[in-house]
Structures are given as C-alpha cells and as structure tokens.
Design a protein around this motif. Sequence first.
Motif, PDB file in Angstrom:
ATOM      1  N   LEU A  22       3.947   5.836  -5.390  1.00 27.63           N
ATOM      2  CA  LEU A  22       4.128   5.836  -6.843  1.00 27.63           C
ATOM      3  C   LEU A  22       2.857   6.188  -7.606  1.00 27.63           C
ATOM      4  O   LEU A  22       2.843   6.192  -8.838  1.00 27.63           O
ATOM      5  CB  LEU A  22       4.651   4.474  -7.311  1.00 27.63           C
ATOM      6  N   ASN A  23       1.776   6.446  -6.854  1.00 24.77           N
ATOM      7  CA  ASN A  23       0.489   6.797  -7.453  1.00 24.77           C
ATOM      8  C   ASN A  23      -0.031   5.711  -8.400  1.00 24.77           C
ATOM      9  O   ASN A  23      -0.454   5.986  -9.524  1.00 24.77           O
ATOM     10  CB  ASN A  23       0.587   8.145  -8.172  1.00 24.77           C
ATOM     11  N   ILE A  24       0.067   4.478  -7.933  1.00 27.93           N
ATOM     12  CA  ILE A  24      -0.501   3.333  -8.645  1.00 27.93           C
ATOM     13  C   ILE A  24      -1.353   2.556  -7.639  1.00 27.93           C
ATOM     14  O   ILE A  24      -1.329   2.847  -6.444  1.00 27.93           O
ATOM     15  CB  ILE A  24       0.584   2.419  -9.262  1.00 27.93           C
ATOM     16  N   SER A  25      -2.084   1.569  -8.091  1.00 25.51           N
ATOM     17  CA  SER A  25      -2.947   0.813  -7.174  1.00 25.51           C
ATOM     18  C   SER A  25      -2.162  -0.293  -6.466  1.00 25.51           C
ATOM     19  O   SER A  25      -1.168  -0.803  -7.001  1.00 25.51           O
ATOM     20  CB  SER A  25      -4.127   0.206  -7.925  1.00 25.51           C
ATOM     21  N   GLN A  26      -2.635  -0.644  -5.293  1.00 26.28           N
ATOM     22  CA  GLN A  26      -2.027  -1.752  -4.556  1.00 26.28           C
ATOM     23  C   GLN A  26      -2.180  -3.042  -5.352  1.00 26.28           C
ATOM     24  O   GLN A  26      -1.290  -3.891  -5.356  1.00 26.28           O
ATOM     25  CB  GLN A  26      -2.668  -1.892  -3.178  1.00 26.28           C
ATOM     26  N   ASN A  27      -3.286  -3.179  -6.035  1.00 22.83           N
ATOM     27  CA  ASN A  27      -3.525  -4.352  -6.865  1.00 22.83           C
ATOM     28  C   ASN A  27      -2.457  -4.475  -7.950  1.00 22.83           C
ATOM     29  O   ASN A  27      -1.993  -5.574  -8.256  1.00 22.83           O
ATOM     30  CB  ASN A  27      -4.925  -4.283  -7.478  1.00 22.83           C
ATOM     31  N   ALA A  72       4.905  -4.017 -15.676  1.00 23.29           N
ATOM     32  CA  ALA A  72       4.847  -2.561 -15.565  1.00 23.29           C
ATOM     33  C   ALA A  72       5.222  -1.913 -16.883  1.00 23.29           C
ATOM     34  O   ALA A  72       6.061  -2.431 -17.625  1.00 23.29           O
ATOM     35  CB  ALA A  72       5.800  -2.093 -14.472  1.00 23.29           C
ATOM     36  N   ASP A  73       4.619  -0.758 -17.163  1.00 22.15           N
ATOM     37  CA  ASP A  73       5.024  -0.008 -18.344  1.00 22.15           C
ATOM     38  C   ASP A  73       6.366   0.665 -18.050  1.00 22.15           C
ATOM     39  O   ASP A  73       6.872   0.630 -16.921  1.00 22.15           O
ATOM     40  CB  ASP A  73       3.955   1.003 -18.756  1.00 22.15           C
ATOM     41  N   LEU A 122       0.823  -1.204   0.000  1.00 22.91           N
ATOM     42  CA  LEU A 122       0.000   0.000   0.000  1.00 22.91           C
ATOM     43  C   LEU A 122       0.860   1.259   0.000  1.00 22.91           C
ATOM     44  O   LEU A 122       0.606   2.192  -0.760  1.00 22.91           O
ATOM     45  CB  LEU A 122      -0.944   0.000   1.204  1.00 22.91           C
ATOM     46  N   LYS A 123       1.894   1.285   0.825  1.00 23.15           N
ATOM     47  CA  LYS A 123       2.793   2.446   0.895  1.00 23.15           C
ATOM     48  C   LYS A 123       3.479   2.671  -0.459  1.00 23.15           C
ATOM     49  O   LYS A 123       3.533   3.794  -0.955  1.00 23.15           O
ATOM     50  CB  LYS A 123       3.833   2.230   1.992  1.00 23.15           C
ATOM     51  N   LEU A 124       3.999   1.599  -1.044  1.00 23.28           N
ATOM     52  CA  LEU A 124       4.642   1.710  -2.348  1.00 23.28           C
ATOM     53  C   LEU A 124       3.657   2.234  -3.389  1.00 23.28           C
ATOM     54  O   LEU A 124       3.973   3.144  -4.156  1.00 23.28           O
ATOM     55  CB  LEU A 124       5.211   0.355  -2.780  1.00 23.28           C
TER      56      LEU A 124
END
Length: 69
Positions: free
Chosen positions: A22-27, A39-40, A16-18
């Motif tokens: 990084l403004n991405i989802s935990q999923n 990842a792109d 969750l912190k990561l």
Amino acid sequence: MLRLKELRKERKVSQLKLAMDLNISQNSVSRYENGEREADYDTLVAIADYFNVSVDYLLGRTDKPNVNR
C-alpha cells in the motif's frame, strides 16, 4: 480500524507486506491496528480494496464483508 488486524492475520499478510503493498509505513499499519491513528480517506479505501471488503466492514459498521459494486 476495527477489523484490520483480523483481516491481515486471516489472510496471512504481515504488517510489512501490507505496508509495502500500500506504499505506507509499517509503523502506520501498527498504529491503525492499535487505534493510535486513523487512516485518511484514500488509505482507508486502499485497505478495503486490498482485502476486497467494504469500508463499512473494515470500520465495524456492518458484519457483511461484501463490497457493493
């Protein structure tokens, strides 16, 4: 990403912190760690920068984590 989970746990960062940093989802983080999603380019670079390692190290292409700058 071969080493994402290892780096994250080593540095005691939750998924969750990561994800929030990084403004991405935990999923997405979970799927990257489990090899269910790739990842792109921009996300890959952001993760490498976050952990201060090279993209090659993150992907398991080298055992040297140093970033060549």
